[in-house]
Design a protein around this motif. Structure first.
Motif, mmCIF file in Angstrom:
data_model
loop_
_atom_site.group_PDB
_atom_site.id
_atom_site.type_symbol
_atom_site.label_atom_id
_atom_site.label_comp_id
_atom_site.label_asym_id
_atom_site.label_seq_id
_atom_site.Cartn_x
_atom_site.Cartn_y
_atom_site.Cartn_z
ATOM 1 N N THR A 182 0.825 -1.203 0.000
ATOM 2 C CA THR A 182 0.000 0.000 0.000
ATOM 3 C C THR A 182 0.865 1.262 0.000
ATOM 4 O O THR A 182 0.551 2.236 -0.688
ATOM 5 C CB THR A 182 -0.952 0.001 1.209
ATOM 6 N N ALA A 183 1.963 1.242 0.736
ATOM 7 C CA ALA A 183 2.851 2.400 0.778
ATOM 8 C C ALA A 183 3.471 2.678 -0.587
ATOM 9 O O ALA A 183 3.767 3.820 -0.909
ATOM 10 C CB ALA A 183 3.944 2.185 1.824
ATOM 11 N N ARG A 184 3.642 1.655 -1.388
ATOM 12 C CA ARG A 184 4.298 1.821 -2.687
ATOM 13 C C ARG A 184 3.350 1.939 -3.863
ATOM 14 O O ARG A 184 3.742 2.431 -4.920
ATOM 15 C CB ARG A 184 5.257 0.667 -2.923
ATOM 16 N N THR A 185 2.107 1.477 -3.714
ATOM 17 C CA THR A 185 1.190 1.478 -4.864
ATOM 18 C C THR A 185 -0.068 2.303 -4.629
ATOM 19 O O THR A 185 -0.970 2.304 -5.475
ATOM 20 C CB THR A 185 0.780 0.046 -5.245
ATOM 21 N N GLY A 186 -0.151 2.990 -3.509
ATOM 22 C CA GLY A 186 -1.307 3.842 -3.242
ATOM 23 C C GLY A 186 -2.600 3.054 -3.190
ATOM 24 O O GLY A 186 -2.670 1.963 -2.634
#
Length: 135
Positions: free
Chosen positions: A124-128
């Motif tokens: 989630t932190a990397r792909t929004g």
């Protein structure tokens, strides 16, 4: 093949059939420029069958609970998931692999993405919002 996997594949084929029918309609311009991705998540190791996915449509945004945000993030990066700005997050160092995949079209170009993350927080932190599928 599990029922979930069969249902996901059947849903993908049905959605692609609808897109094909729409592309053959008289107004080809809007159908040809539709931005869409079939996004899926697989939790666990490579042998896992815990896969779920959905068709993310962006004209208008629909497909999952955060479709509007996901489409906005993709518009900002020209459909390139790897260019979505990373969020600052404190993620537990627990190894619970999740594989994120996406296939579709953006601005008329084919999009293919696949990445395995250590856990859902890192993903989630990397792909929004792109892989924010509801449980």
């Amino acid at each position: 093949m599990t029922n979930t996997t069969h249902a996901v594949r059947s849903g993908l084929f049905a959605a692609l059939a609808l897109l094909t029918v729409g592309a053959s309609a008289p107004d080809r311009t809007s159908a040809a420029h539709s931005d869409w991705l079939y996004v899926s998540l697989t939790r666990g190791d490579a042998r896992s069958f815990d896969t779920r996915g959905t068709l993310l449509l962006c004209d208008p945004p629909q497909g999952h609970g955060r479709a509007a945000q996901a489409c906005a993030q993709l518009r900002e990066t020209g459909g390139d998931i790897t260019r979505i700005p990373h969020e600052h997050a404190i993620c537990a160092q627990i190894y619970a692999p999740v594989r994120a995949t996406a296939q579709g079209r953006w601005n008329g170009r084919p999009i293919t993405y696949e990445q395995t993350f250590a856990n859902g927080c890192v993903m989630t932190a990397r792909t929004g919002a792109v892989f924010a599928l509801s449980d």
